[in-house]
Scaffold this active site. Structure first.
Site, PDB file in Angstrom:
ATOM      1  N   SER A 107      63.693  12.773 -33.988  1.00  0.00           N
ATOM      2  CA  SER A 107      63.670  11.849 -32.851  1.00  0.00           C
ATOM      3  C   SER A 107      63.194  10.452 -33.229  1.00  0.00           C
ATOM      4  O   SER A 107      63.711   9.453 -32.725  1.00  0.00           O
ATOM      5  CB  SER A 107      62.788  12.419 -31.739  1.00  0.00           C
ATOM      6  OG  SER A 107      63.255  13.675 -31.310  1.00  0.00           O
ATOM      7  N   HIS A 128      59.053   8.853 -30.624  1.00  0.00           N
ATOM      8  CA  HIS A 128      60.097   8.016 -30.038  1.00  0.00           C
ATOM      9  C   HIS A 128      59.685   6.545 -30.050  1.00  0.00           C
ATOM     10  O   HIS A 128      60.462   5.681 -30.471  1.00  0.00           O
ATOM     11  CB  HIS A 128      60.373   8.462 -28.600  1.00  0.00           C
ATOM     12  CG  HIS A 128      61.006   9.808 -28.508  1.00  0.00           C
ATOM     13  ND1 HIS A 128      61.580  10.277 -27.330  1.00  0.00           N
ATOM     14  CD2 HIS A 128      61.175  10.804 -29.413  1.00  0.00           C
ATOM     15  CE1 HIS A 128      62.067  11.492 -27.532  1.00  0.00           C
ATOM     16  NE2 HIS A 128      61.819  11.830 -28.791  1.00  0.00           N
TER      17      HIS A 128
END
Length: 287
Positions: free
Chosen positions: A192, A238
């Site tokens: 991610s 993220h």
């Protein structure tokens, strides 16, 4: 105050345009645009740089980031990265104990191993290996779709070496921020951070090429909403990857052309130094 006049096409003086060739950066009008994998190119660059008036080394076809365009598959590195992720996924599925050996964790005692593991225990490799780990099929599916959709155009725009640096540094930055903020015994895994790095770089590239920002900004907002409202998501990876990707991409395509190489190295170096500093500070805190 007078409005700034748009530049004129270099082949058709007097014809204003807001589009530039993604290789040589000269303004080109609709009649001169040749569609490429990323953006548009002028006829001379498409023909291999003949007739540009530059030195032979400078007239070679180049990416928007200044890298020489190589022959062969323009998405080679993207495909290799996806293949590595899939290979690791299959290996972990076949041997689940690898998950505890390679995931990102600060410091924890693992009963099945009878030992303390974690980055703070000297296992710094986990910062990178965790970025290639997935357990759920939906998890690797979403991440690999992100790599494919975002990575291919970025690889074509930046060149293989710069694109690989962007991917790996974004992954490391995401892991480092997760290590710094998350609980020490909270495991984390997945690409991610790297995917959000590609997303941040795409925002910068789209703005640099003066394309319509609305689609990519919609994608960014949607992913940020999911980041903070979907359970069991490492939001730290993220955000860390997103910031790193945007900074690196700006250094690669946003700086002055004459100092492009310096700004590219500086951006990559800045992210690497901040990543190392974050890891060192967290490790000292857990020692």
């Amino acid at each position: 105050m007078e409005q700034a006049q748009a530049p004129s096409c270099y082949r058709h003086p007097g014809v204003e345009t807001g589009i530039r060739c993604t290789r040589c950066e000269r303004p080109i009008c609709p009649d001169c645009m040749v569609e490429a994998s990323v953006g548009f190119q002028c006829p001379e660059c498409v023909r291999g740089g003949s007739g540009t008036g530059h030195a032979p080394s400078a007239s070679r076809p180049r990416t928007v980031a200044g890298g020489v365009i190589t022959a062969g598959d323009p998405q080679l590195i993207t495909k290799i990265l996806i293949a590595v992720n899939l290979a690791v996924f299959l290996a972990v599925r076949a041997k689940p104990e690898l998950l505890d050996r390679l995931d990102l964790i600060g410091l924890a005692f693992v009963p099945q191993f009878g030992e303390v593991v974690g980055v703070a225990d000297g296992e710094w490799y986990r910062l990178l290996t965790a970025a290639f780990l997935h357990w759920e099929i939906w998890h690797i599916g979403f991440n690999m779709l992100g790599v494919w959709w975002l990575g291919g155009p970025l690889e074509a725009a930046l060149g293989r070496v710069r694109y690989l640096a962007l991917y790996l540094l974004s992954a490391l930055a995401g892991s480092a921020f997760t290590y710094f903020v998350a609980a020490q015994n909270q495991p984390s895994l997945g690409a991610s951070g790297a995917v959000f790095g590609l997303l941040g770089a795409t925002v910068v590239l789209v703005r640099r090429l003066k394309y319509d920002m609305r689609p990519v900004m919609t994608l960014l907002v949607l992913n940020l909403v999911l980041t903070f409202f979907w359970d069991n998501i490492a939001w730290q990876a993220h955000i860390g990857g997103l910031v790193a990707g945007a900074v690196i991409a700006y250094g690669m395509v946003g700086g002055p052309r004459e100092r492009r190489r310096v700004t590219q190295w500086a951006a990559c170096g800045l992210i690497l130094v901040l990543t190392l500093a974050t890891v060192v500070l967290r490790t000292l805190a857990l020692s």
